[in-house]
Structure formats: C-alpha cells, structure tokens
Design an enzyme around this catalytic site. Structure first.
Site, PDB file in Angstrom:
ATOM      1  CE  LYS A   6      -4.128  -1.660   0.053  1.00 49.23           C
ATOM      2  NZ  LYS A   6      -5.158  -1.812   1.209  1.00 49.23           N
TER       3      LYS A   6
ATOM      4  NE  ARG B 254      -7.067  -8.775  -0.792  1.00 53.37           N
ATOM      5  CZ  ARG B 254      -6.828  -8.144  -1.802  1.00 53.37           C
ATOM      6  NH1 ARG B 254      -5.963  -7.176  -1.664  1.00 53.37           N
ATOM      7  NH2 ARG B 254      -7.307  -8.201  -2.986  1.00 53.37           N
TER       8      ARG B 254
END
Length: 305
Positions: A243, A282
């Site tokens: 991210k 994840r």
C-alpha cells in the site's frame, strides 16, 4: 495432485512451481490452520492493478500465478477482476466475470481455496457456483443491495471492508475526528444490515480498509488498534500489502518506494498484525508472509483472535 503445472487451462508455467508448503487441501475455512494467522494471496486479473501493473491480465497468466501462490502455501487465494486503486475505472459485472471465472474454476480444480474479490452480487453468485468459498467485498458503506440476501442464502464467509465513497471520491473523504472509532461505527452499521438480512454473524470478517478513504496517519492508527477491532467479535483481516503508506514510509531521496519495493515492509506488518491477533493478512508475496505469521505464532504461542 502430483503437478499443478498440468492443470487444465493453465497454459505453460513461466517458472518452476515451488515445493507445496500446505499439508492438506482445505475445502472450507474450517479446514484451515487455527494456530496462526492465515495468509490470503492477492491475485489481480486486471490490466491496471496498482501493485503489479496488470502482469496477470490473461487467464493463463493469472492461473499460473495462482498455482504458484498455492504451492507457496497460501491458505486462500483472493481473485479479483476490478482494480480498487484510487481513481480506477468502473468495471461492469459481465467483463469482471469474463476475467475471473475461468481462473476461479481452474484454481478450485487444482485444490486451492478461493475468495472472490468483487463488489457485485451477480459476480459473487457466479463465483460461488464456480467453487469460490469466500466473498471479499470492498464496496464499503455503499454495498450492492442484493449482496446481503446472497450471503444469507449461500452461507459463505463475507469480508466486509470499510471504505467511504468510490475509487474516484474516497480520497476526499479521508476526514476523521477519531479514525478507529468512526471506522468501527461505520462498519458496525453495515454488519448490522447484513445480520438483519439473515446473515449469520459468524460468517462476517472485518477488514478496516487500509488506504480506502484513509491517509498514512489513519492507516497506522488502525494498525495499532487491531486489538480494539477484535473486541467486535469478528475475525479481522488486514490488507497492507504494497500500500501507498508503506511506500511513503520508505521514501528515499524524496522518492516513495515503488509497490514491489514495499514487500519487506509488508512482511513486517504481517508479523506485527499476527502478533496482535489478526485472523489473516492479505498479501501479494505469499512465502515470506507465511514465514512471518508462523514466526509470530511461535513467538506469542497463541492462536489469533
């Protein structure tokens, strides 16, 4: 299952498959390990993913990558056909289904446990028919109105992710007085709507949505509050992999780290999230993150919350 490389429809593998690191094939979440956090592999079948630049845009490429994840020990493989990066274009359900259904079918046939990453109830239904065992819905507060009834009917685990707005608007909505408590309040409202529609609360998995209508400070605050999220009584999934906030953290010479340069930081987040009770992480790079959650479990000597 001597060679997944020969699975029908996979095409030639681009690299040798590693030794299988799972001890048995899991047919449902109940068959998965309970003594450590789970690892969900991210498989984007899109031309515009932020993390891999559409490397797995074709069915054959995506299936081959999914097989590598399975062999690397992924507990679940999350197959998605619509990019969730900021300002991503909308993908219609028909196109999404054309992208992902062949991949779901092939990986299920190969023995992998599959989650479908979709905001559309029609896509979720067809993926479940194809063998998917989990629905991972990133729509946030504006979910498909047909989704609660589908989950109630099919009785599959459902990942409820927190997001405000759409891919185009969520950046402007990253405004909070207390991000942790507001995220909890907003997720709880959606959770209650699903329960009211007949969904078994035990099927709901909460994902606080790192990067979805949240800035860097918000993301770190949420990660520090995993124990608080666990008090809601649901399993918690953390998706920090590659991210933007990790790229910002790793800025060097005024340049943020590129997505694939964020894998080591992702592994660190996985270890810490697991140590703080996350049910699952994840991730894009399965092997190192599987090692991280195993180390975390041994270090804390306790099952995730």
């Amino acid at each position: 299952m001597d060679s997944l490389a020969a699975a029908p429809g996979t095409g030639p593998a681009t690299s040798p498959l590693p030794v299988l690191r799972v001890s048995k094939v899991a047919k449902t979440l109940k068959d998965l390990p309970t003594d450590r956090s789970l690892v969900m592999g991210v498989l984007n079948v899109t031309p515009d993913s932020f993390s891999d630049g559409g490397r797995f845009g074709s069915s054959d490429e995506a299936i081959a990558e999914g097989l590598r994840m399975h062999y690397a020990g992924a507990d679940i493989i999350d197959v998605g056909g619509e990019s969730t990066r900021p300002n991503a274009d909308l993908t219609l359900p028909d196109e999404e289904q054309q992208r992902i259904l062949p991949v779901v079918k092939a990986l299920v046939k190969a023995g992998a446990l599959i989650s479908v990453d979709t905001m559309h109830a029609s896509t979720a239904a067809k993926a479940i028919d194809a063998g998917a065992a989990v629905v991972n819905d990133v729509s946030g507060l504006d979910f498909d109105p047909a989704m609660p009834a589908l989950i109630a009917e099919r009785k599959v685990p459902y990942v409820l992710l927190h997001r405000r707005g759409t891919a185009a608007t969520m950046g402007s909505l990253a405004q909070y007085e207390n991000v942790v408590e507001e995220v909890i309040t907003e997720m709880s409202r959606v959770r209650d709507a699903f329960v009211s529609a007949g969904v078994d609360p035990s099927l709901i998995i909460l994902d606080p949505g790192l990067g979805f209508a949240k800035n860097e400070d918000h993301n770190w605050s949420i990660l520090r509050a995993i124990n608080r999220l666990n008090t809601l009584g649901h399993r918690v999934l953390i998706g920090a992999s590659r991210k933007r906030f990790l790229g910002t953290l790793l800025t060097s010479a005024g340049k943020a780290a590129a997505p694939q340069e964020r894998d080591h930081a992702t592994v660190a987040v996985s270890a810490l999230a697991a140590a703080n009770g996350a049910w699952g992480v994840r991730v894009h790079d399965v092997g190192p993150n599987l090692d991280a959650v195993k180390v975390s479990a041994a270090w804390t000597d306790q099952a995730p919350g």
